[in-house]
Design a protein around this motif. Structure first.
Motif, short mmCIF file in Angstrom:
data_model
loop_
_atom_site.label_atom_id
_atom_site.label_comp_id
_atom_site.label_asym_id
_atom_site.label_seq_id
_atom_site.Cartn_x
_atom_site.Cartn_y
_atom_site.Cartn_z
N ASN A 13 124.55 39.89 69.77
CA ASN A 13 125.26 39.15 68.73
C ASN A 13 125.65 37.77 69.26
O ASN A 13 126.73 37.58 69.81
CB ASN A 13 126.49 39.93 68.26
CG ASN A 13 126.11 41.22 67.57
OD1 ASN A 13 125.29 41.24 66.66
ND2 ASN A 13 126.69 42.33 68.01
N SER A 14 124.75 36.82 69.09
CA SER A 14 124.97 35.45 69.58
C SER A 14 125.97 34.72 68.69
O SER A 14 125.94 34.86 67.47
CB SER A 14 123.64 34.69 69.59
OG SER A 14 123.84 33.33 69.87
N GLU A 15 126.85 33.96 69.32
CA GLU A 15 127.84 33.19 68.56
C GLU A 15 127.17 32.10 67.74
O GLU A 15 127.62 31.76 66.64
CB GLU A 15 128.87 32.57 69.51
CG GLU A 15 129.83 33.59 70.12
CD GLU A 15 130.90 32.93 70.95
OE1 GLU A 15 130.77 31.71 71.24
OE2 GLU A 15 131.87 33.61 71.32
N GLU A 16 126.08 31.54 68.26
CA GLU A 16 125.41 30.43 67.57
C GLU A 16 124.36 30.91 66.58
O GLU A 16 124.23 30.36 65.48
CB GLU A 16 124.75 29.50 68.60
CG GLU A 16 125.74 28.77 69.50
CD GLU A 16 125.05 27.81 70.43
OE1 GLU A 16 123.81 27.65 70.31
OE2 GLU A 16 125.74 27.22 71.27
N ASN A 17 123.59 31.91 66.94
CA ASN A 17 122.42 32.31 66.15
C ASN A 17 122.55 33.65 65.46
O ASN A 17 121.60 34.12 64.83
CB ASN A 17 121.18 32.31 67.05
CG ASN A 17 120.94 30.98 67.71
OD1 ASN A 17 120.92 29.95 67.04
ND2 ASN A 17 120.78 30.97 69.02
N GLY A 18 123.72 34.30 65.58
CA GLY A 18 123.90 35.59 64.93
C GLY A 18 123.18 36.72 65.67
O GLY A 18 122.77 36.57 66.82
N PRO A 19 122.97 37.87 65.01
CA PRO A 19 122.33 39.02 65.66
C PRO A 19 120.88 38.72 66.03
O PRO A 19 120.11 38.21 65.22
CB PRO A 19 122.41 40.13 64.59
CG PRO A 19 123.48 39.69 63.65
CD PRO A 19 123.44 38.20 63.64
N ILE A 20 120.52 39.04 67.28
CA ILE A 20 119.15 38.86 67.77
C ILE A 20 118.65 40.20 68.29
O ILE A 20 119.27 40.81 69.15
CB ILE A 20 119.09 37.81 68.91
CG1 ILE A 20 119.59 36.44 68.40
CG2 ILE A 20 117.69 37.69 69.47
CD1 ILE A 20 119.74 35.41 69.50
#
Length: 334
Positions: A75-82
């Motif tokens: 769960n990236s702060e910039e790009n959301g769930p990866i």
């Protein structure tokens, strides 16, 4: 636990190794969460799947290994769930995550550090790839990182090579390298192996400081229950590729429910009880992964083995976050 606090979510992960026309199911249906500002301790004997699970998250599995099933979500702060499991291991996105947002401290710093490059060069290499710093800025940042790790004379040490460092200093250099870009996730694979207790205590303090000051989520892999007690907030106990028990440190270590967890704790000497205390080693040895027993993998070594153990129990809840996979636990289905 609030969903927004979960940094990495591993669900039903299965990792298989293929060799000589045989298949070793190294990790079998593993699920867990790694949360921000918390340390997840992963414990178990050698060969239980701890490091393979970590390598799967970092997409550093060897060529003979494959993620067969399950998902790994970052769960990236910039790009959301990866979905990390769907990324190419050496693709652009995975390389941008690895080192910048997720980092790993490897078990043996002598093999993880390149002997022909200086410590400063190896730290700066990470900064060069992930930041816009120039050469002078990278050198200054490398010195600051070594200083923050408690390495004396960092201006001199940054130009030296791994063979000129002691074991503890090499390990701290590895932590400095891992923390160069302030990653959200830090995976520490037995970070205190072969270090004396004084250096161990220093590294424990560093890891705790990183968690508090940088809100880092930490996955700590070890077979040392003392390390787990010192550092971990949550614990999962692995055996032969399965999670057999999970919960907070207090739940798992104060009221161990699985016979394997109990056996691990009984085999550890207790400070203050003297030389006459009785230590109970776990009887037998881990099964051949290519010739596994049916059902519960711990059954051949368990004092409570029963007919039901010929089939693998589902995980049951014992209250709170405490869960266990054992027929004798008497918990409620999850």
């Amino acid at each position: 636990m609030d969903q927004k606090d979960i940094l990495v979510q591993v669900k039903d992960l299965e990792v298989y190794f293929y060799n000589n026309q045989r298949c070793n199911k190294a990790v079998r249906g593993v699920s867990f969460d790694i949360c921000r500002k918390r340390t997840l301790g992963v414990v178990g004997e050698s060969g239980c799947g701890k490091s393979v699970t970590a390598s799967a998250i970092m997409r550093l599995l060897p060529q003979l290994a494959r993620i067969e099933k399950g998902s790994i979500t970052y769960n990236s702060e910039e790009n959301g769930p990866i979905r990390v499991d769907r990324l190419e291991a050496n693709g652009r996105i995975m390389r941008s995550l690895r080192g910048q947002e997720m980092a790993m401290i490897f078990q043996d710093p002598m093999t993880a550090l390149n002997p022909v490059y200086s410590i400063g060069f190896q730290i700066g290499e990470n900064l060069q790839y992930h930041t816009a710093m120039n050469k002078k800025e990278r050198r200054e940042k490398s010195v600051d990182l070594l200083r923050s790790m408690g390495i004396p004379a960092p201006e001199q040490r940054v130009r030296e090579y791994p063979h000129q460092f002691s074991g503890g200093m090499r390990q701290r250099s590895m932590i400095a390298m891992a923390m160069a870009c302030d990653p959200q996730l830090l995976i520490a694979d037995e970070p205190t192996t072969a270090l004396d207790v004084t250096i161990q205590a220093q590294i424990f303090e560093l890891i705790e400081k990183l968690k508090e000051t940088r809100e880092t989520a930490i996955m700590l892999i070890t077979h040392d229950m003392g390390v787990v007690t010192e550092l971990a907030d949550d614990v999962i106990v692995m055996y032969m590729g399965n999670i057999v028990e999970r919960g907070t440190v207090e739940e798992v270590l104060r009221t161990p429910a699985h016979p394997y967890t109990q056996a691990l704790l009984e085999s550890i000497p207790i400070l203050g009880k003297g030389k006459n205390q009785v230590l109970e080693p776990i009887k037998g040895s881990t099964p051949d992964p290519f010739n596994r027993p049916p059902g519960c993998q711990f059954a051949p070594r368990c004092d409570y083995c029963h007919e039901r153990c010929s089939s693998m129990p589902e995980e049951v809840s014992l209250g709170g976050t405490h869960g266990v996979r054992c027929w004798k636990s008497g918990g409620k289905p999850v």
